[in-house]
Design an enzyme around this catalytic site. Structure first.
Site, PDB file in Angstrom:
ATOM      1  N   CYS A   1       0.835  -1.203   0.000  1.00 45.50           N
ATOM      2  CA  CYS A   1       0.000   0.000   0.000  1.00 45.50           C
ATOM      3  C   CYS A   1       0.874   1.259   0.000  1.00 45.50           C
ATOM      4  CB  CYS A   1      -0.964  -0.040   1.179  1.00 45.50           C
ATOM      5  SG  CYS A   1      -2.288   1.200   1.108  1.00 45.50           S
ATOM      6  N   LEU A   2       0.746   2.127   1.004  1.00 44.80           N
ATOM      7  CA  LEU A   2       1.600   3.313   1.071  1.00 44.80           C
ATOM      8  C   LEU A   2       3.066   2.932   1.112  1.00 44.80           C
ATOM      9  CD1 LEU A   2      -0.307   5.542   3.657  1.00 44.80           C
ATOM     10  CD2 LEU A   2      -0.052   5.965   1.234  1.00 44.80           C
TER      11      LEU A   2
END
Length: 552
Positions: A291-292
């Site tokens: 994700c991030l």
């Protein structure tokens, strides 16, 4: 009944309420839209008596009348005239409201916000959320001689005073970090003001020469990558001959409000790579980013490549967005006006975004599953929230520094500078085409945070060879996807420009992508050698995993 959707996202940062009000106002000034909406409502309501009567006299077979919506799966919704009439009236009201709002004439951005706000209100108003119009809850109350109502009242009271009036999603009491979550044996070998670095103890006699660094998101704690025994990606990698390191981010305090994305790059993955290189002596290091953490992994790879540093081996990007031109439903919360309001709110709260605020945003995107299903189970049926490891982790959210978070929202979501090759970070303008590493990209078919079609665009941004796989499950379950009878993934030997074209040529494999990834990564991870020592003379062991920062 307390309306849990009212404070789920705190102040209306995104302007959803204003957009919904404007939509209704616009529709009322449009005679054609108003006529269509009223006609839709009148037709729906007028048909209720005849529909209920005919289906009561001559009921359909169960296979014909089964409701697709799980909220209305109880047979009473179609077999009992009262509940059937209630359901049809609700559905008619929903059609009226949607027809009304769709004729408002708003621009696309405000229309999307109005639609989200409307659907949240309609979900909240569903008859399944109220005792007197929920047949399952009524039957359970009779079957338990009212005990379910007492239990539900107790759950409601606890949630009112201890969970901000929101129904609890999980019973976390049986989970303990280091015992049955984040439990793969490890040591802390480095710590700075932002991260701790964990080195996992080997579980095989030999390991691949190339170590593996795990780069998690910082919106929750790192251990989604080391969730639980037999459900831990890190455990799987260690047991399949990898020397694994993982970053554990600190939960930012008000003193860290000025921490920037530059700091996250330099003090996070880049610093971790330095430590891994020194401890193992390896010339190449593979990185897995989620994700991030995946976005920062790609940025780090481009940044190092542009500065002449070639120590990164292969990349694995899990449910990662690099092109933000089509961010899905999160785009509703990430326009410039919303970010301006968010900045003001973060300033009031000490310069950080509370973790519960972001968690509430994600809940809104799947309100029926993440809010109202627990209203029914906890408050109406009097059930105890489930003990589920993913939900326990999801409830362990962290804060985010204001400087970093607004930089991320503006430059990624609003301006899409990363995909455009215009993102300036740590003195470099980042061009993802500088990433020449082989990259394994995983997306999830039902991901509501990183739509898989948007994640697929990463294939065209990186210069190295890429393998894209589409897992079953959602944003988290698609990653916590150990081998088992329910696991499957789609893959293709070709990467056409269009995600839909890729889907047309993809083949299904009835196993976990973990197995496919192990073979792919193993081919590039070098020969088998003796495991390196834990820590080194320079980076001594500071304590046992999961470390200190994970408890903050």
């Amino acid at each position: 009944m307390l309306a849990p959707e009212f404070n789920v996202i705190g102040p209306d940062i995104a302007g959803i309420g204003d957009s919904l009000t404007a939509a209704v106002g616009g529709a009322t000034r449009n005679p054609g839209a108003m006529f269509n909406a009223v006609a839709t409502l009148a037709a729906g309501l007028s048909a209720i008596p005849s529909t209920v009567l005919s289906e009561w006299i001559r009921p359909k077979r169960a296979s014909d009348s089964k409701q697709r919506d799980r909220r209305f799966s109880d047979p009473a919704w179609t077999e009992n005239p009262y509940f059937h009439a209630v359901l049809l009236a609700y559905l008619s009201g929903c059609d009226f409201a949607r027809t009304l709002v769709s004729g408002s004439g708003l621009d696309d951005k405000r229309a999307a916000k109005a639609k989200l706000g409307l659907e949240l209100m309609l979900d909240a108003a569903a008859p399944s959320n109220f005792l007197l119009t929920n047949p399952t809850a009524i039957k359970r109350a009779f079957d338990t001689a009212g005990v379910s109502l007492l239990n539900g009242a107790r759950n409601f009271t606890v949630d009112l005073f201890q969970n901000r009036g929101m129904p609890r999603q999980v019973d976390s009491s049986s989970f303990e970090l280091g015992r049955n979550m984040a439990a793969t044996p490890s040591k802390v070998v480095f710590r700075n003001e932002l991260i701790e670095l964990l080195q996992y103890e080997p579980q095989t006699d030999t390991v691949h020469e190339t170590p593996l660094l795990c780069s998690p998101p910082w919106i929750n704690k790192y251990y989604i990558m080391d969730l639980a025994p037999q459900r831990s990606f890190i455990e799987w990698a260690v047991q399949h001959g990898r020397t694994v390191f993982a970053i554990s981010y600190r939960n930012p305090t008000a003193e860290m409000a000025g921490t920037t994305m530059d700091d996250y790059l330099i003090c996070g993955p880049q610093q971790a790579l330095d430590v891994v290189s020194q401890i193992t002596g390896a010339s190449k290091i593979d990185i897995v980013g989620l994700c991030l953490g995946g976005a920062l992994t790609a940025i780090t790879a481009a940044y190092l490549s542009q500065t002449g540093d070639d120590r990164i081996g292969s990349l694995t990007l899990l449910n990662t967005l690099l092109d933000y031109s089509e961010p899905g439903q999160l785009g509703v919360f990430t326009d410039e006006a919303a970010i301006d309001r968010l900045e003001k709110e973060m300033a009031k709260s000490g310069g950080t975004l509370p973790g519960k605020s972001m968690a509430g945003t994600f809940d809104v995107l799947r309100a029926n599953d993440l809010i109202f299903s627990y209203v029914v189970s906890n408050w109406l049926l009097g059930q105890t929230p489930p003990a589920f490891d993913i939900l326990a982790w999801n409830n362990d959210s962290t804060q985010m520094p204001a400087a970093m978070h607004t930089f991320y929202l503006r430059n990624f979501y609003v301006k899409n500078l990363l995909a455009k090759g215009e993102l300036e970070i740590a003195g470099q303008t980042i061009g993802l085409s500088a990433v020449k590493s082989s990259t394994y990209i995983v997306s999830a078919k039902n991901d509501h945070i990183v739509p898989w079609q948007s994640a697929y665009k990463s294939v065209g941004l990186l210069s190295g060879a890429t393998r894209f796989v589409l897992s079953n499950g959602g944003h988290i379950a698609g990653i916590v996807n150990p081998p088992g009878p329910k696991a499957w993934f789609l893959s293709s030997d070709d990467n056409p420009t269009s995600a839909n074209d890729w889907m047309q040529g993809a083949k299904r494999t009835s196993e976990s992508w973990w197995i496919d990834w192990t073979a792919w990564a193993g081919e590039q991870a070098g020969p088998m050698v003796e495991p390196p020592n834990i820590g080194s003379r320079k980076y001594k062991v500071l304590g046992d995993g999961p470390g200190e920062y994970v408890f903050e």
